[in-house]
Design a protein around this motif. Structure first.
Motif, PDB file in Angstrom:
ATOM      1  N   ASN A  68       0.708  -1.153  -0.099  1.00 19.68           N
ATOM      2  CA  ASN A  68       0.095  -0.117  -0.004  1.00 19.68           C
ATOM      3  C   ASN A  68       0.850   1.341   0.084  1.00 19.68           C
ATOM      4  O   ASN A  68       0.224   2.309   0.256  1.00 19.68           O
ATOM      5  N   PRO A 118       2.527   4.398  -1.236  1.00 20.74           N
ATOM      6  CA  PRO A 118       2.689   5.468  -2.310  1.00 20.74           C
ATOM      7  C   PRO A 118       3.707   5.790  -2.566  1.00 20.74           C
ATOM      8  O   PRO A 118       4.756   5.653  -1.886  1.00 20.74           O
ATOM      9  N   THR A 165      -6.354  -7.857  -3.568  1.00 16.23           N
ATOM     10  CA  THR A 165      -7.578  -7.283  -3.353  1.00 16.23           C
ATOM     11  C   THR A 165      -7.438  -5.587  -3.075  1.00 16.23           C
ATOM     12  O   THR A 165      -6.235  -5.502  -2.224  1.00 16.23           O
ATOM     13  N   VAL A 181     -13.575  -3.318  -1.077  1.00 15.49           N
ATOM     14  CA  VAL A 181     -14.681  -4.257  -0.869  1.00 15.49           C
ATOM     15  C   VAL A 181     -15.921  -3.299  -1.355  1.00 15.49           C
ATOM     16  O   VAL A 181     -15.941  -2.281  -0.909  1.00 15.49           O
ATOM     17  N   THR A 211     -15.051  -8.472  -2.951  1.00 21.76           N
ATOM     18  CA  THR A 211     -13.727  -8.013  -3.239  1.00 21.76           C
ATOM     19  C   THR A 211     -13.388  -7.732  -4.285  1.00 21.76           C
ATOM     20  O   THR A 211     -13.792  -8.556  -5.469  1.00 21.76           O
ATOM     21  N   GLU A 256     -15.328   0.306  -0.019  1.00 21.94           N
ATOM     22  CA  GLU A 256     -14.258   0.625   1.098  1.00 21.94           C
ATOM     23  C   GLU A 256     -13.037   0.099   0.698  1.00 21.94           C
ATOM     24  O   GLU A 256     -12.687  -1.028   0.250  1.00 21.94           O
ATOM     25  N   LEU A 274      -9.007  -0.795   0.901  1.00 16.60           N
ATOM     26  CA  LEU A 274      -8.331  -1.333   2.170  1.00 16.60           C
ATOM     27  C   LEU A 274      -7.573  -0.673   3.068  1.00 16.60           C
ATOM     28  O   LEU A 274      -7.422  -0.961   4.292  1.00 16.60           O
ATOM     29  N   GLN A 275      -7.119   0.585   2.719  1.00 12.95           N
ATOM     30  CA  GLN A 275      -6.401   1.315   3.612  1.00 12.95           C
ATOM     31  C   GLN A 275      -7.183   2.146   4.301  1.00 12.95           C
ATOM     32  O   GLN A 275      -6.869   2.806   5.192  1.00 12.95           O
ATOM     33  N   GLY A 276      -8.657   2.297   3.986  1.00  8.14           N
ATOM     34  CA  GLY A 276      -9.623   2.895   4.973  1.00  8.14           C
ATOM     35  C   GLY A 276     -10.534   3.931   4.353  1.00  8.14           C
ATOM     36  O   GLY A 276     -11.368   4.253   5.093  1.00  8.14           O
ATOM     37  N   ALA A 277     -10.164   4.252   3.217  1.00  5.20           N
ATOM     38  CA  ALA A 277     -11.157   5.243   2.855  1.00  5.20           C
ATOM     39  C   ALA A 277     -12.278   4.736   2.200  1.00  5.20           C
ATOM     40  O   ALA A 277     -12.078   3.650   1.648  1.00  5.20           O
ATOM     41  N   THR A 278     -13.393   5.326   2.312  1.00  4.88           N
ATOM     42  CA  THR A 278     -14.672   5.030   1.690  1.00  4.88           C
ATOM     43  C   THR A 278     -15.230   5.738   0.710  1.00  4.88           C
ATOM     44  O   THR A 278     -15.191   7.118   0.806  1.00  4.88           O
ATOM     45  N   ASN A 295      -5.430   1.180  -6.657  1.00  5.76           N
ATOM     46  CA  ASN A 295      -4.728   0.506  -5.557  1.00  5.76           C
ATOM     47  C   ASN A 295      -5.495   0.682  -4.151  1.00  5.76           C
ATOM     48  O   ASN A 295      -6.426   1.642  -4.190  1.00  5.76           O
ATOM     49  N   VAL A 345      -6.257   7.213   8.782  1.00 10.32           N
ATOM     50  CA  VAL A 345      -5.084   6.290   8.490  1.00 10.32           C
ATOM     51  C   VAL A 345      -4.926   5.944   6.967  1.00 10.32           C
ATOM     52  O   VAL A 345      -3.978   5.485   6.444  1.00 10.32           O
TER      53      VAL A 345
END
Lengths: 556, 176
Positions: free
Chosen positions: A23, A25, A136, A139, A161, A177, A179-183, A196, A214
Motif C-alpha cells: 500500500n 504510495p 484485493t 470491498v 472483494t 471501502e 483497504l487502506q481505510g477510505a470509503t 490500488n 489512517v
C-alpha cells in the motif's frame, strides 16, 4: 549514528507496514528507499521487519499443516506445507533435472509443470501450478438500485472483494471501502476505476469520499488533475466534457492539475470551500456544488431500509413454510438465544419430528443483521436430528455459507449410510451438490455440475435438490435456478436414520466423520417435489441483498 | 541411479529443506511483495537444482544459494519495473550485505517470534496468521477475526508492532 526518535520509529513502522501490505504510495517508497540507504539503524529495522514477515508466513503455513484433515476426517500432523514448494522442486531435481543432467549430460529443458507427471508418491499433489494471487484493493459494501452499463464487463455484487478494475453504473448507488481505510460512495451514472488500496480514478459522475486519518494520502485522479486527501470528507463531480467540481465538507485536500496551456495548478481546499475546474484545466473558486452528494450515512439509511424490507418479507415466508403441511422439518434459525443448544423445528404440522440437539456449533449472524445462523468449524460440530419420515419424493432446501471446500466434503444433512434408503445431501470437495442414496446394490451418487468455486466461498447461497420418484428425476438448484438434472436410477424410499445437520459420519462410528466448514441459516425438508417456480420464490424472498442488475442472478 | 548420485540427491533435498525458510526470507527482504518473492524463490530453487553439481559439500550452502537468489532478483528487476514496490540496485546491494551480517541475529529473532505469537490473544493470533497463510489477504484476516476490513487493517498494524517490539524485548532480555 544518531538514534531514531520515537516519532521516526513510528513513521518507519507505518512505512514498513504499508510496504508489506503493498500500500505504500510512490513518494513514501522514495522516502523509505533513501532512509534505508542512508541510515544503518533504519536498514537493520527494515531487514528485521521483513524477516519477521517471512517468519509469520512460515508459522502460518506450519499451523495449517497441523490442521490438515482428509475427507475421512483423519488429521495428518506431519505434513509441513511450508516445505511443499521446495519438496516439489527437490523431486524435480532428484528425478528430473539433476538426474537428466547427471546421466544424460543434457541441458535442462524441464519446466515446473513436468513435476505433475512425476511418479514420486506423495509429491504429485503439491506440484500444481502456483495460484496467481491478485491483491484485493477494496470491498463493495453497500449497493442500492444499481444498473450497470451494458459495456461494463465487470459487475460486482454486494460483498465482493475488488481487484484493480473499473465500475460503470448507469444508475444506483454503491459504497466501496478501500483497504487502506477510505470509503467512497458512487452515484450513477458514474465511471470509477480502482487502482490500488489508496487510489482511484473518476472519469465521470459523482463521488463522495470519507477518508479517515489512517488513509491520509488517498488520491483520486481526474480528467485534468488529481485530488490528494489530507484526512477529510469531500465530494467530486466530473461532468460530461471533463469539467470537475470539488467540494470539501471538512478537513482539507490538495488539488493538483495542469491546464491545456501547460500551466501547473495547485490548490489547497479547506472545509466549506469548493473549486470548479473547467474542461481546459483552469481551476476557479466556486460557492457551492451544483448538486448535493449522497453521503455514506444517506446510503446506509437507504440500504438499511432495503435490508429491513427484505427481512420482513422473509419472516412472512418463513411463517408460511412453518404452517405448510408438506413441511416435515424446518429450521429458520431465527429467535434463538446465543447459548441455546436446542434447534427448534418450526414445522407446525409435523410434531413427530423433534427439535435438533446442537453439538459443538456456535451461533453466529445469518443473512441479516440480528438473524441467527449456526457455524460449523470443528470436526465434531453437528446438529443431531430425529426425522422418522419415509419419503417417496422430497425437496431439500438450505441457505448456507461454505467457508472452505479444499480439505473435505461439506455435509448439509446426512444419515447413517448403511440403512437402505438412507440419504445424504452434501457439497463435495469439487463444489458439486451431491445427493447420495443407499440402495440394495450400494450407494448411488447424483452430482450436479460445479456450483461452488473458490470465489463463491464465504457468501450466502441458496441450494435445493428435489428427489422425484415418479418422474425418476433428481434436480439440483442454485440460487433459485435449476442447475442440473440427473436421471434417477433405482428409486428407493428415502429415510433418515441417525441424521445429522452439517456433519457426516463414516461407517466406523460417529466420532470419525466430517463437519461442514461454514454456516447454515435456514434448512427445510419438504414432502413431494417443489417445482422451479416454488424454489425460485424461496430464493427470491430469502436472498439477503438485491439483485444488482438484470443479469444479476449469477449462478455460482 | 548410482549410490553416489543417490547420496548427492538426498543431500540436496536435505539442504533445501533446511534452508528454504531462510532463502525465502533473504529474497523477501529484497523483494517486499510476497507473491513476487515466492515466484523468485521458485526460479532460484530450479537454478539451485541445476547447478548443485557445482556446489562443494561442506561449504556454506546458504551463502551459495543466496548468491543464486540475488542474481535472480537482479534479473527480475526488469519484470518488477512496473511493480509498485521496487528498490534501486544500490539499495538492494546494501540491504543484501547488511542482511548477511545479521543472519545469526535473525535466526534468534525467528525463535523469539514463536514465543511472542503465543503471548497474543487468540483473536489477534488467528488474525495475523490468517493474513500470512498462502493466498490469504486482509479481507480473509478480517473475516477470521470478525472485524471490518478497516478494523483488520488497523489491527494488523498494531499486531505487527506488538510482535516486533516483543521480539526485540525478548532478545534484549536473553542477552541481559
Amino acid at each position: 549514528m544518531t538514534k531514531l526518535s520515537d516519532k521516526e520509529i513510528v513513521e518507519l513502522h507505518d512505512l514498513l507496514d504499508a510496504l508489506v501490505e503493498n500500500n505504500l504510495p510512490k513518494h513514501k517508497l522514495a522516502r523509505l528507499e533513501n532512509w534505508i540507504s542512508e541510515n544503518e539503524e533504519v536498514r537493520q529495522c527494515y531487514i528485521e521487519f521483513m524477516d519477521m514477515s517471512s517468519s509469520l508466513r512460515h508459522y502460518a503455513e506450519e499451523l495449517i499443516s497441523d490442521d490438515i484433515v482428509d475427507p475421512n476426517g483423519e488429521t495428518h500432523q506431519n505434513i509441513i506445507s511450508f516445505w511443499k514448494p521446495l519438496l516439489a522442486i527437490a523431486a524435480l531435481i532428484v528425478f528430473g533435472i539433476f538426474f537428466n543432467q547427471q546421466l544424460q549430460n543434457s541441458s535442462s529443458q524441464t519446466e515446473l509443470p513436468k513435476i505433475v507427471n512425476n511418479k514420486v508418491t506423495g509429491l504429485t499433489k503439491i506440484t500444481e501450478e502456483p495460484q496467481v494471487i491478485v491483491d484485493t484493493v477494496a470491498v463493495l459494501t453497500k449497493s442500492v438500485g444499481v444498473r450497470w452499463e451494458d459495456s461494463s464487463q465487470f459487475r460486482a455484487n454486494l460483498g465482493d472483494t475488488l481487484e484493480p478494475s473499473t465500475l460503470k453504473l448507469v444508475e444506483g448507488l454503491v459504497q466501496v471501502e478501500f483497504l487502506q481505510g477510505a470509503t467512497v460512495v458512487l452515484e450513477g451514472p458514474v465511471e470509477f476505476s480502482l487502482k490500488n488500496p489508496n487510489e482511484g480514478s473518476l472519469a465521470k459522475g459523482k463521488l463522495r469520499a470519507i477518508v479517515p486519518q489512517v488513509a491520509t494520502g488517498f488520491t483520486i485522479d481526474l480528467p485534468k488533475g488529481r485530488v490528494i486527501d489530507l484526512g477529510t470528507d469531500f465530494g467530486l463531480h466530473v461532468h460530461p466534457g471533463g469539467s470537475t467540481e470539488l467540494f470539501v465538507y471538512k478537513g482539507n485536500v490538495i488539488y493538483e492539475g495542469q491546464t491545456d496551456s501547460g500551466e501547473s495548478i495547485t490548490r489547497e481546499v479547506f472545509g466549506g470551500e469548493s473549486i470548479f475546474v473547467d474542461p481546459y484545466g483552469n481551476a476557479n473558486w466556486a460557492e457551492m456544488p451544483s448538486e448535493p452528494f449522497i453521503s455514506a450515512a444517506d446510503l446506509a439509511f437507504r440500504s438499511m431500509e432495503e435490508s429491513q424490507r427484505r427481512h420482513s418479507a422473509w419472516v412472512d415466508l418463513s411463517n408460511e413454510i412453518s404452517a405448510d403441511p408438506k413441511t416435515l422439518l424446518y429450521f429458520s434459525f431465527d429467535n434463538h438465544s446465543p447459548w441455546s443448544r436446542i434447534l427448534r423445528n418450526e414445522s407446525v404440522s409435523n410434531s413427530s419430528v423433534q427439535n435438533g440437539a446442537i453439538v459443538g456449533c456456535n451461533w453466529s449472524e445469518g443473512r441479516w443483521s440480528g438473524k441467527g445462523a449456526l457455524s460449523f468449524k470443528r470436526k465434531n460440530d453437528r446438529v443431531r436430528l430425529q426425522l422418522p419420515s419415509h419419503l417417496k419424493s422430497a425437496t431439500f432446501s438450505a441457505w448456507l455459507k461454505i467457508d472452505s471446500l479444499s480439505q473435505s466434503i461439506s455435509p448439509i444433512i446426512c444419515s447413517e449410510p448403511k440403512t437402505l434408503g438412507s440419504a445424504c445431501w452434501i457439497v463435495n470437495r469439487d463444489g458439486k451438490i451431491v445427493l447420495r442414496t443407499r440402495t440394495s446394490s450400494g450407494n448411488n451418487f447424483y452430482e450436479s455440475a460445479v456450483a461452488f468455486r473458490a470465489e463463491k466461498l464465504g457468501r450466502w447461497a441458496h441450494v435445493a435438490t428435489t428427489y422425484n420418484s415418479d418422474a425418476k428425476m433428481i434436480t439440483h438448484y442454485v440460487n433459485g435456478r435449476s442447475f442440473s438434472r440427473e436421471k434417477l436410477v433405482d428409486p428407493v424410499i428415502l429415510t433418515f436414520p441417525k441424521a445429522m445437520l452439517g456433519h457426516s459420519s463414516s461407517t466406523q462410528g460417529s466420532n470419525d466423520g466430517v463437519a461442514l466448514k461454514g454456516s447454515i441459516d435456514e434448512f427445510g425438508v419438504f414432502e413431494g417435489v417443489y417445482n422451479e417456480e416454488q424454489i425460485r420464490r424461496l430464493y427470491e424472498i430469502g436472498r439477503p441483498y438485491e439483485v444488482p442488475n438484470a443479469l444479476g442472478t449469477r449462478i455460482p | 541411479m548410482s549410490k553416489n548420485r543417490q547420496d548427492r540427491s538426498a543431500e540436496l533435498v536435505q539442504l533445501m529443506m533446511k534452508y528454504q525458510r531462510r532463502i525465502f526470507a533473504y529474497i523477501h527482504t529484497l523483494v517486499p511483495s510476497r507473491s513476487d518473492a515466492e515466484d523468485i524463490l521458485q526460479e532460484a530453487s530450479v537454478t539451485i537444482c541445476e547447478k548443485f553439481s557445482s556446489f562443494e559439500t561442506g561449504t556454506n550452502f546458504y551463502s551459495w544459494a543466496c548468491q543464486i537468489a540475488y542474481w535472480k532478483v537482479r534479473a527480475a528487476r526488469k519484470k518488477f519495473a512496473t511493480s509498485k514496490v521496487v528498490f534501486n540496485q544500490e539499495v538492494l546491494d546494501v540491504i543484501s550485505e547488511t542482511r548477511i551480517e545479521l543472519e545469526d541475529e535473525l535466526d534468534i529473532r525467528h525463535g523469539a517470534l514463536s514465543r511472542c505469537l503465543k503471548k497474543l490473544n487468540d483473536r489477534d493470533r488467528r488474525m495475523v496468521l490468517t493474513r500470512y497463510e498462502s493466498g490469504k489477504n486482509v479481507s480473509a484476516a478480517a473475516q477470521a477475526s470478525g472485524r471490518t476490513i478497516q478494523g483488520a487493517y488497523k489491527a494488523l498494524n498494531r499486531i505487527r508492532k506488538t510482535l516486533f517490539d516483543c521480539v526485540s524485548f525478548e532478545i534484549t532480555t536473553e542477552r541481559a
